[in-house]
Design a protein around this motif. Sequence first.
Motif, PDB file in Angstrom:
ATOM      1  N   GLU A   1       0.824  -1.210   0.000  1.00 58.01           N
ATOM      2  CA  GLU A   1       0.000   0.000   0.000  1.00 58.01           C
ATOM      3  C   GLU A   1       0.857   1.260   0.000  1.00 58.01           C
ATOM      4  O   GLU A   1       0.480   2.278  -0.569  1.00 58.01           O
ATOM      5  CB  GLU A   1      -0.936  -0.008   1.213  1.00 58.01           C
ATOM      6  CG  GLU A   1      -2.126   0.921   1.082  1.00 58.01           C
ATOM      7  CD  GLU A   1      -3.036   0.541  -0.099  1.00 58.01           C
ATOM      8  OE1 GLU A   1      -3.161   1.372  -1.017  1.00 58.01           O
ATOM      9  OE2 GLU A   1      -3.588  -0.573  -0.100  1.00 58.01           O
TER      10      GLU A   1
ATOM     11  N   ARG B   1       3.948   2.972  -6.411  1.00 57.84           N
ATOM     12  CA  ARG B   1       2.714   3.716  -6.682  1.00 57.84           C
ATOM     13  C   ARG B   1       3.046   5.096  -7.241  1.00 57.84           C
ATOM     14  O   ARG B   1       2.282   5.651  -8.053  1.00 57.84           O
ATOM     15  CB  ARG B   1       1.858   3.825  -5.420  1.00 57.84           C
ATOM     16  CG  ARG B   1       2.333   4.836  -4.404  1.00 57.84           C
ATOM     17  CD  ARG B   1       1.555   4.737  -3.092  1.00 57.84           C
ATOM     18  NE  ARG B   1       1.844   5.837  -2.189  1.00 57.84           N
ATOM     19  CZ  ARG B   1       2.936   5.939  -1.438  1.00 57.84           C
ATOM     20  NH1 ARG B   1       3.872   4.991  -1.500  1.00 57.84           N
ATOM     21  NH2 ARG B   1       3.114   6.965  -0.644  1.00 57.84           N
TER      22      ARG B   1
ATOM     23  N   ILE C   1      -3.272  -5.535  -7.768  1.00 60.33           N
ATOM     24  CA  ILE C   1      -4.651  -5.060  -7.647  1.00 60.33           C
ATOM     25  C   ILE C   1      -5.319  -5.645  -6.410  1.00 60.33           C
ATOM     26  O   ILE C   1      -6.044  -4.964  -5.674  1.00 60.33           O
ATOM     27  CB  ILE C   1      -5.457  -5.458  -8.906  1.00 60.33           C
ATOM     28  CG1 ILE C   1      -4.933  -4.717 -10.130  1.00 60.33           C
ATOM     29  CG2 ILE C   1      -6.942  -5.198  -8.722  1.00 60.33           C
ATOM     30  CD1 ILE C   1      -5.242  -3.257 -10.134  1.00 60.33           C
ATOM     31  N   GLU C   2      -5.069  -6.907  -6.175  1.00 67.33           N
ATOM     32  CA  GLU C   2      -5.724  -7.600  -5.065  1.00 67.33           C
ATOM     33  C   GLU C   2      -5.244  -7.114  -3.705  1.00 67.33           C
ATOM     34  O   GLU C   2      -5.973  -7.203  -2.716  1.00 67.33           O
ATOM     35  CB  GLU C   2      -5.489  -9.106  -5.200  1.00 67.33           C
ATOM     36  CG  GLU C   2      -6.194  -9.713  -6.411  1.00 67.33           C
ATOM     37  CD  GLU C   2      -5.776 -11.144  -6.677  1.00 67.33           C
ATOM     38  OE1 GLU C   2      -4.784 -11.596  -6.055  1.00 67.33           O
ATOM     39  OE2 GLU C   2      -6.427 -11.802  -7.518  1.00 67.33           O
ATOM     40  N   ARG C   3      -4.015  -6.567  -3.658  1.00 67.76           N
ATOM     41  CA  ARG C   3      -3.415  -6.230  -2.363  1.00 67.76           C
ATOM     42  C   ARG C   3      -3.416  -4.742  -2.041  1.00 67.76           C
ATOM     43  O   ARG C   3      -3.153  -4.376  -0.897  1.00 67.76           O
ATOM     44  CB  ARG C   3      -1.975  -6.743  -2.314  1.00 67.76           C
ATOM     45  CG  ARG C   3      -1.871  -8.260  -2.374  1.00 67.76           C
ATOM     46  CD  ARG C   3      -0.438  -8.698  -2.507  1.00 67.76           C
ATOM     47  NE  ARG C   3      -0.347 -10.148  -2.695  1.00 67.76           N
ATOM     48  CZ  ARG C   3       0.767 -10.795  -3.013  1.00 67.76           C
ATOM     49  NH1 ARG C   3       1.889 -10.115  -3.168  1.00 67.76           N
ATOM     50  NH2 ARG C   3       0.763 -12.099  -3.165  1.00 67.76           N
ATOM     51  N   THR C   4      -3.660  -3.870  -3.015  1.00 65.79           N
ATOM     52  CA  THR C   4      -3.515  -2.442  -2.747  1.00 65.79           C
ATOM     53  C   THR C   4      -4.680  -1.639  -3.302  1.00 65.79           C
ATOM     54  O   THR C   4      -5.131  -1.856  -4.420  1.00 65.79           O
ATOM     55  CB  THR C   4      -2.210  -1.892  -3.380  1.00 65.79           C
ATOM     56  OG1 THR C   4      -2.264  -2.059  -4.793  1.00 65.79           O
ATOM     57  CG2 THR C   4      -0.985  -2.613  -2.838  1.00 65.79           C
ATOM     58  N   GLN C   5      -5.122  -0.679  -2.499  1.00 69.03           N
ATOM     59  CA  GLN C   5      -6.210   0.200  -2.924  1.00 69.03           C
ATOM     60  C   GLN C   5      -5.750   1.147  -4.016  1.00 69.03           C
ATOM     61  O   GLN C   5      -6.498   1.437  -4.969  1.00 69.03           O
ATOM     62  CB  GLN C   5      -6.730   0.995  -1.720  1.00 69.03           C
ATOM     63  CG  GLN C   5      -7.854   1.966  -2.063  1.00 69.03           C
ATOM     64  CD  GLN C   5      -9.062   1.273  -2.687  1.00 69.03           C
ATOM     65  OE1 GLN C   5      -9.555   0.276  -2.151  1.00 69.03           O
ATOM     66  NE2 GLN C   5      -9.539   1.786  -3.820  1.00 69.03           N
ATOM     67  N   TRP C   6      -4.515   1.652  -3.925  1.00 68.60           N
ATOM     68  CA  TRP C   6      -4.057   2.605  -4.937  1.00 68.60           C
ATOM     69  C   TRP C   6      -4.032   1.980  -6.325  1.00 68.60           C
ATOM     70  O   TRP C   6      -4.322   2.653  -7.323  1.00 68.60           O
ATOM     71  CB  TRP C   6      -2.690   3.192  -4.573  1.00 68.60           C
ATOM     72  CG  TRP C   6      -1.529   2.228  -4.589  1.00 68.60           C
ATOM     73  CD1 TRP C   6      -0.960   1.611  -3.522  1.00 68.60           C
ATOM     74  CD2 TRP C   6      -0.783   1.783  -5.735  1.00 68.60           C
ATOM     75  NE1 TRP C   6       0.088   0.814  -3.920  1.00 68.60           N
ATOM     76  CE2 TRP C   6       0.221   0.894  -5.268  1.00 68.60           C
ATOM     77  CE3 TRP C   6      -0.862   2.050  -7.104  1.00 68.60           C
ATOM     78  CZ2 TRP C   6       1.130   0.278  -6.124  1.00 68.60           C
ATOM     79  CZ3 TRP C   6       0.039   1.427  -7.967  1.00 68.60           C
ATOM     80  CH2 TRP C   6       1.017   0.560  -7.470  1.00 68.60           C
TER      81      TRP C   6
ATOM     82  N   ARG D   1      -6.041  -0.465  -7.371  1.00 65.52           N
ATOM     83  CA  ARG D   1      -7.428  -0.595  -7.836  1.00 65.52           C
ATOM     84  C   ARG D   1      -7.930   0.738  -8.377  1.00 65.52           C
ATOM     85  O   ARG D   1      -8.664   0.779  -9.369  1.00 65.52           O
ATOM     86  CB  ARG D   1      -8.319  -1.092  -6.698  1.00 65.52           C
ATOM     87  CG  ARG D   1      -8.069  -2.556  -6.318  1.00 65.52           C
ATOM     88  CD  ARG D   1      -9.140  -3.100  -5.395  1.00 65.52           C
ATOM     89  NE  ARG D   1      -9.029  -2.558  -4.054  1.00 65.52           N
ATOM     90  CZ  ARG D   1      -8.248  -3.051  -3.093  1.00 65.52           C
ATOM     91  NH1 ARG D   1      -7.462  -4.105  -3.345  1.00 65.52           N
ATOM     92  NH2 ARG D   1      -8.221  -2.521  -1.893  1.00 65.52           N
ATOM     93  N   THR D   2      -7.520   1.820  -7.744  1.00 64.00           N
ATOM     94  CA  THR D   2      -7.887   3.154  -8.236  1.00 64.00           C
ATOM     95  C   THR D   2      -7.187   3.447  -9.559  1.00 64.00           C
ATOM     96  O   THR D   2      -7.807   3.928 -10.520  1.00 64.00           O
ATOM     97  CB  THR D   2      -7.516   4.227  -7.197  1.00 64.00           C
ATOM     98  OG1 THR D   2      -8.209   3.954  -5.970  1.00 64.00           O
ATOM     99  CG2 THR D   2      -7.882   5.622  -7.700  1.00 64.00           C
TER     100      THR D   2
END
Length: 303
Positions: A230, A235, A255-260, A262-263
């Motif tokens: 994260e 990023r 994608i599965e491990r971080t919100q940034w 997915r955004t």
Amino acid sequence: MALWGDVERAALVALLRHTPTEQGRRDLVQRITERGSVLDLLRERLGPADLFTDPMEDAVREAMRELASWEQEGIHVLTMGDEWYPYRLRDVFDRPPLLFGRGEIIPDDQGVAVVGSRAVSDPGRRVAGELARGLVERGLTVVSGLAAGVDAAAHRAAIRAGGRTVAVIGTGIRRCFPQENRDLHREVADYGAVISQFWPDKEPDKQTFPQRNGTMSGYALATVIVEATERSGTRIQARKAVEHGRPVILLRSVIERTQWARTAARLPDVHVVDNVEEAIALVDEVVDRPNQIEQLLISALGG
């Protein structure tokens, strides 16, 4: 921009010595681009000569000594006005005005950045190695940051495959971080190049690594992110690549491990892949884009 001579190159070094902040350097790049005269800007910064001294002449003379010393040491010095300055990096808005390098500098280098976590998992290390080998097979340069983890795995795999690899580092060119990669630092210079935007003796700090991520994004055709957390520095590279108009390829695990991530995946030209084969297929499309654009232009013009 016309290619610079020795005096302009030295003037840039002198001007940068009087521009300590990153924002100041960005503003300086913009002003040089608009005005075209480094000497005029240096005179503006240092003030006029008098009967006995000329601060600009003194500054340029000292900078010429520095340039000669670096080059005698085997360090390439590339200013933004040099023909050997990397072409793709020249096109980005936040390009560094000065680069230091060891190894073989190729201005039109076709490289793909392979980056990710320092604390890489075994599967992530294997993916980084497979990606590097696939890029080498296509005659592409493997670009990474010479950090522990994914970066080191990508560099080593490229070298073992007999390919070219380039490291964009977050320290001065005379420094190595982490120390465990000192031998790898030398190997990368032997099998490609090591590039830094910082003064040669600069130690790493919390600003240097984000800055180098932006430079790596600008240098490369695309960025592939293998693993990340994260708070991972990758990023920042993903964000910079989007700003630079460079494709970003995310492994699904990111994608599965971080919100940034997915955004980021919702942004234009950011792609999610399940495996190395899909990532390489996307790279093939990126490499072929200039040809596709050329054909479209020819068709539009009735050629």
